[in-house]
Design a protein around this motif. Structure first.
Motif, short mmCIF file in Angstrom:
data_model
loop_
_atom_site.label_atom_id
_atom_site.label_comp_id
_atom_site.label_asym_id
_atom_site.label_seq_id
_atom_site.Cartn_x
_atom_site.Cartn_y
_atom_site.Cartn_z
N CYS A 180 0.86 -1.15 0.15
CA CYS A 180 0.00 0.09 -0.23
C CYS A 180 0.83 1.28 -0.05
O CYS A 180 0.55 2.19 -0.69
N LEU A 181 1.91 1.16 0.73
CA LEU A 181 2.95 2.38 1.27
C LEU A 181 3.73 2.81 -0.30
O LEU A 181 3.56 3.60 -0.73
N LEU A 182 3.99 1.58 -0.70
CA LEU A 182 4.88 1.43 -2.00
C LEU A 182 4.03 2.12 -3.14
O LEU A 182 4.42 3.04 -3.86
N ALA A 183 2.62 1.87 -3.34
CA ALA A 183 1.68 2.17 -4.26
C ALA A 183 1.55 3.76 -4.39
O ALA A 183 1.60 4.79 -5.24
N CYS A 184 1.28 4.26 -2.97
CA CYS A 184 1.31 5.79 -2.43
C CYS A 184 2.42 6.40 -3.00
O CYS A 184 2.47 7.62 -3.51
N THR A 185 3.70 5.83 -2.57
CA THR A 185 4.95 6.47 -2.93
C THR A 185 5.16 6.47 -4.51
O THR A 185 5.35 7.69 -4.98
N VAL A 186 4.71 5.64 -5.20
CA VAL A 186 4.73 5.40 -6.46
C VAL A 186 3.75 6.75 -7.21
O VAL A 186 4.26 7.55 -8.06
N VAL A 187 2.54 6.80 -6.76
CA VAL A 187 1.61 7.92 -7.05
C VAL A 187 2.33 9.20 -7.06
O VAL A 187 2.44 10.11 -7.75
N CYS A 188 3.00 9.22 -5.61
CA CYS A 188 3.66 10.72 -5.48
C CYS A 188 4.85 11.07 -6.21
O CYS A 188 4.94 12.34 -6.57
N TRP A 189 5.53 10.11 -6.73
CA TRP A 189 6.45 10.07 -7.54
C TRP A 189 6.33 10.16 -9.22
O TRP A 189 7.14 10.44 -9.97
N LEU A 190 4.95 9.96 -9.42
CA LEU A 190 4.54 9.77 -10.81
C LEU A 190 4.96 11.21 -11.38
O LEU A 190 5.68 11.39 -12.59
N PRO A 191 4.54 12.38 -10.64
CA PRO A 191 5.09 13.75 -11.34
C PRO A 191 6.50 13.86 -11.98
O PRO A 191 6.87 14.36 -12.75
N VAL A 192 7.48 13.44 -10.93
CA VAL A 192 8.82 13.58 -10.93
C VAL A 192 9.33 12.62 -12.03
O VAL A 192 9.99 13.20 -12.90
N ARG A 235 7.71 16.42 -28.30
CA ARG A 235 6.61 16.69 -27.64
C ARG A 235 5.42 15.76 -28.11
O ARG A 235 4.74 15.49 -27.34
N LYS A 236 5.48 15.42 -29.43
CA LYS A 236 4.46 14.43 -29.65
C LYS A 236 4.56 12.99 -29.00
O LYS A 236 3.64 12.48 -28.96
N ASP A 237 5.80 12.93 -28.55
CA ASP A 237 5.97 11.52 -27.61
C ASP A 237 5.22 11.67 -26.28
O ASP A 237 4.77 10.94 -25.79
N ILE A 238 5.69 12.98 -25.67
CA ILE A 238 5.27 13.19 -24.36
C ILE A 238 3.57 13.06 -24.25
O ILE A 238 2.89 12.64 -23.17
N VAL A 239 2.95 13.69 -25.47
CA VAL A 239 1.46 13.79 -25.36
C VAL A 239 0.92 12.20 -25.47
O VAL A 239 0.14 11.79 -24.98
N GLY A 274 -2.25 16.59 -21.28
CA GLY A 274 -1.83 16.53 -19.74
C GLY A 274 -1.82 15.14 -19.08
O GLY A 274 -2.75 14.49 -19.53
N LEU A 275 -0.94 14.75 -18.40
CA LEU A 275 -0.78 13.44 -17.59
C LEU A 275 -2.08 13.03 -16.98
O LEU A 275 -2.51 11.91 -17.00
N PHE A 293 -4.78 11.97 -19.28
CA PHE A 293 -4.32 10.84 -19.76
C PHE A 293 -4.70 9.89 -19.13
O PHE A 293 -5.33 8.73 -19.37
N LEU A 294 -4.40 9.83 -17.77
CA LEU A 294 -4.73 8.66 -16.82
C LEU A 294 -6.23 8.42 -16.70
O LEU A 294 -6.59 7.39 -16.57
N LEU A 295 -6.83 9.63 -16.56
CA LEU A 295 -8.22 9.37 -16.37
C LEU A 295 -8.66 8.65 -17.64
O LEU A 295 -9.65 7.87 -17.48
N ASN A 296 -8.41 9.08 -18.53
CA ASN A 296 -8.85 8.35 -19.88
C ASN A 296 -8.53 6.79 -19.91
O ASN A 296 -9.47 6.09 -20.34
N GLN A 297 -7.29 6.53 -19.40
CA GLN A 297 -6.89 5.30 -19.28
C GLN A 297 -8.01 4.37 -18.62
O GLN A 297 -8.20 3.18 -18.66
N MET A 298 -8.63 5.14 -17.49
CA MET A 298 -9.34 4.39 -16.52
C MET A 298 -10.89 4.54 -16.91
O MET A 298 -11.77 4.10 -16.27
#
Lengths: 276, 303
Positions: free
Chosen positions: A14-26, A37-41, B143-144, B147-152
Motif C-alpha cells: 500500500c505504502l509503495l503504491a502511494c509512493t509511486v503515485v507521489c513520484w509520478l510527476p517527478v 512533444r508528440k511522444d510526451i502527449v 496533460g498526464l 491521460f490517466l483518467l482516460n486510461q481508466m
C-alpha cells in the motif's frame, strides 16, 4: 504469525503504491525532458529508448541564457549566505550569552519579526530600493534576502549557543579573554552544525526564490533561474519538453546535494519546528 | 589620553554589554532598513491614495472601508479561505498518515531512508517549478492527469478552466509540494514517543487502532498543532505556486489574497489598496501566530 507477515507485506505494498503515485510527476517530467512533444502527449509514461533525445537540453541551454541565470542565482545565493552567517552568528551570540533586559527584549522583537509576511512588504521594498539605487541590482536582491532570513537564523543561532554550557566562556573570561575573543576563539569553532542548518535552509529558499527576483530584477538582462524558466515557459507554453529540461537543469544542483547530504537537509529544513 | 580613558573606565560587565550591543549592530541595521521600515511604510501608505507618481492624497481609513467593494474582493476572500483550509487539512492529514507508515521498521519492510528520500524530494523544488509541472500535467489536451483518467475510462476534465475544479487542481499541486515536510516533522514527533508506553499497551492487549487513538494521537498533539499552524501560515503567504498553476483563472475563482496584493501593487499601481490588503495579510498571519503561541503555551502546562 503468518497472518501478521501477510498484513505487513500488504501494508508495505500500500505504502509503495502511494509512493509511486507521489513520484509520478517527478518520473513524468524527468523522462519527458528527453523526449519530443508528440511522444510526451502520446505516451506520457512510456520510455522509448529509440526516441531518446537531448534536443530539449541543447535548445534550453542556448535560448534561456542559462549560463547567465546560473551565475546570477549562484552569486545571489552565496553572497547572501556569507552575509547571513556572519551577521546572525554574531547577533545570536549576543542574544544568548549576554544577560540583560535589553537583550531579552531584542530577542522577543527578533522572534516577532519572523512572522511578517514578505509579500506584504514587497511594494515598499521596491519603492525603497528605487530610492537607494538598489533596484535592478543583484546586491539589492542579496541585501533583501539577507534581511528577511536574518530573524530566523539569529533565532537558530541563539538557541544553539544558549544550549552550550556556561563553563565554556567562564574559563576563557577568567584567563582574561575579551568578549570578542570569546566569540571568535571559543564559540565560532563550535558552530559548524548550526551553520550547516542555516546554509541549507536559507540556501534552498534563496536558490528557489521567484517572487523577489522577478519583481526587483529586470528579467531580460538579469534573470535568475526560476524567473528565467517561468518567462521561458510563458513563451513556449506548448513545448513541454523545453520546460521540463529547464526545470531539471535548474533543480539539479540542489537535488544532487540532497542525495549526498539527505540527513543534513532534512534536519536543516525542519529546524525550528522540531525540538532538538 | 591615558588619563582620559581611566576616568571613564568601564567595568567588566559594562564592557561585555557594550560588546553585545556592538554585535547586534549589523543585525539591527538590516532589520531596520529592510523589514521594519518597509513594514511601517506599508502601514503608512495604506492611508493614502496614490499610484507611485501622483501626489499622495491622505484619505484616512477609506482604503480599508472600500476594500470589501473592490472588484472580486469576496471571491478573493472565499478563494483564500478555501485554499488555506484545503491545503492545511490535506497536508496535515496525508502527512500524518505517511509519517505513521514511515515510522514502522522491521522485517519485510522497505528501507525507510529510501522512502523518506522519495517523499521529501518534492519539498526541495521551487514553488514556481512545482506550479509549472502541475500546470502541464493538468493541461486539457495531452496533460498526464487527463491521460490517466482516460486510461481508466473517465472523460477528460478541463482542470484549468472549470469553476471549482481549478481550485481543486491548485490545492492538489500545493499539497504535493508540502506533504514531505509535514511528514518529516510528524516522524520526528513519533520517534520521540516512549516505546515503553506502547509496550505496556501491547501487554494490556490493546489493538493497533486503540494504541493510535489513546496513545499516539494525544502525545502527537503538539506536533499536530505546529504543523497545522505552519502549514496554514504558509498557505496564506503562498504566491508563486498557486499563481503558476492557474494564473488566478477562471474568473476570480482562484485569485487568493497574495495575488491581489501583487496585482494592485505592480499591475495597476493602486498603492493605497495594495497596502491596505498587505496590512490585512499581516493581521491574518499575526493572529494565527498568536493562536499558536497561546495553544502551545497551554499545552506545555498540561504535559
Amino acid at each position: 504469525m503468518e497472518k501478521k507477515k501477510m498484513l505487513t507485506i500488504l501494508s508495505e505494498l500500500c505504502l509503495l503504491a502511494c509512493t509511486v503515485v507521489c513520484w509520478l510527476p517527478v518520473y513524468y517530467f524527468v523522462i519527458s525532458a528527453f523526449r519530443l512533444r508528440k511522444d510526451i502527449v502520446k505516451y506520457p509514461l512510456k520510455v522509448i529508448w529509440e526516441r531518446f533525445t537531448l534536443e530539449n537540453f541543447s535548445y534550453v541551454w542556448k535560448n534561456m541564457k542559462l549560463a547567465q541565470s546560473l551565475f546570477n542565482t549562484g552569486f545571489i545565493t552565496i553572497m547572501t549566505l556569507v552575509l547571513l552567517i556572519a551577521v546572525s552568528s554574531m547577533a545570536g551570540f549576543a542574544l544568548s550569552r549576554i544577560k540583560g533586559r535589553f537583550f531579552r527584549a531584542y530577542y522577543s522583537a527578533n522572534v516577532a519579526l519572523m512572522v511578517v509576511p514578505f509579500i506584504s512588504c514587497l511594494l515598499s521594498l521596491v519603492i525603497l530600493s528605487t530610492k537607494i539605487r538598489l533596484y535592478n541590482t543583484l546586491w539589492g536582491c542579496i541585501f533583501i534576502h539577507t534581511a528577511w532570513h536574518l530573524p530566523f537564523c539569529t533565532f537558530l543561532y541563539a538557541g544553539f549557543m544558549g544550549a552550550l554550557p556556561m563553563e565554556l566562556e567562564e574559563a576563557a573570561y577568567i584567563d582574561g579573554c575579551s568578549t570578542f575573543q570569546v566569540y571568535f576563539q571559543i564559540f565560532l569553532p563550535l558552530l559548524a552544525p548550526i551553520t550547516a542548518t542555516c546554509c541549507i535552509r536559507s540556501g534552498i529558499t534563496i536558490w528557489n526564490d521567484y517572487l523577489l527576483s522577478s519583481t526587483l530584477l529586470n528579467s531580460a538582462r538579469k534573470p535568475t533561474l526560476m524567473v528565467g524558466i517561468n518567462s521561458f515557459f510563458g513563451e513556449y507554453v506548448s513545448e513541454y519538453g523545453y520546460a521540463f529540461a529547464g526545470i531539471i537543469l535548474a533543480s539539479l544542483p540542489i537535488s544532487v546535494l540532497f542525495i549526498f547530504l539527505q540527513k543534513y537537509f532534512i534536519k536543516g529544513l525542519t529546524a525550528g519546528a522540531v525540538k532538538g | 589620553m591615558k588619563e582620559h580613558l581611566s576616568k571613564h573606565k568601564l567595568t567588566w560587565g559594562q564592557k561585555k554589554q557594550l560588546t553585545g550591543v556592538l554585535f547586534l549592530l549589523p543585525l539591527s541595521a538590516f532589520l531596520a532598513v529592510f523589514i521594519v521600515y518597509p513594514l511601517a511604510s506599508v502601514i503608512f501608505y495604506s492611508f493614502f491614495d496614490w499610484n507611485g507618481m501622483s501626489q499622495m492624497n491622505f484619505v484616512g481609513a477609506d482604503n480599508y472601508r472600500l476594500l470589501p467593494s473592490t472588484e472580486g474582493f469576496w471571491d478573493m476572500a472565499k478563494a483564500t479561505v478555501i485554499y488555506a483550509a484545503g491545503v492545511t487539512g490535506l497536508v496535515v492529514l496525508c502527512g500524518f498518515l505517511v509519517a505513521l507508515a514511515l515510522d514502522k521498521r522491521g522485517k519485510w519492510r522497505i528501507n525507510r531512508t529510501v522512502l523518506r528520500f522519495f517523499w521529501f524530494f518534492p519539498c526541495l523544488l521551487s514553488g514556481a517549478i512545482v506550479g509549472i509541472i502541475w500546470r502541464i500535467m493538468f493541461n486539457y489536451n495531452g496533460g498526464l492527469v487527463n491521460f490517466l483518467l482516460n486510461q481508466m475510462g473517465i472523460k477528460s476534465v478541463n482542470w484549468l478552466e472549470t469553476y471549482g475544479v481549478t481550485m481543486a487542481a491548485v490545492v492538489i499541486a500545493s499539497v504535493w509540494g508540502q506533504i514531505g515536510m509535514c511528514a518529516i516533522i510528524f516522524l520526528a514527533g513519533l520517534q520521540n514517543i516512549p516505546t515503553d508506553m506502547l509496550e505496556a499497551a501491547d501487554l494490556d492487549g490493546a489493538s493497533e487502532l486503540q494504541k493510535k487513538a489513546m496513545i499516539v494521537i494525544p502525545l502527537m498533539a503538539p506536533s499536530i498543532t505546529i504543523n497545522v499552524i505552519t502549514t496554514s501560515i504558509a498557505a496564506f503567504k503562498a504566491y508563486e505556486l498557486p499563481y503558476t498553476v492557474s494564473k488566478g483563472l477562471p474568473g476570480y475563482s482562484t485569485r487568493i489574497l497574495t495575488q491581489r496584493i501583487y496585482f494592485y501593487s505592480f499591475n495597476t499601481n493602486k498603492y493605497g489598496i495594495a497596502s491596505a490588503m498587505s496590512v490585512l495579510l499581516v493581521v491574518v498571519i499575526t493572529l494565527i501566530s498568536l493562536l499558536q503561541l497561546f495553544v502551545l503555551k497551554k499545552r506545555e502546562d498540561i504535559y
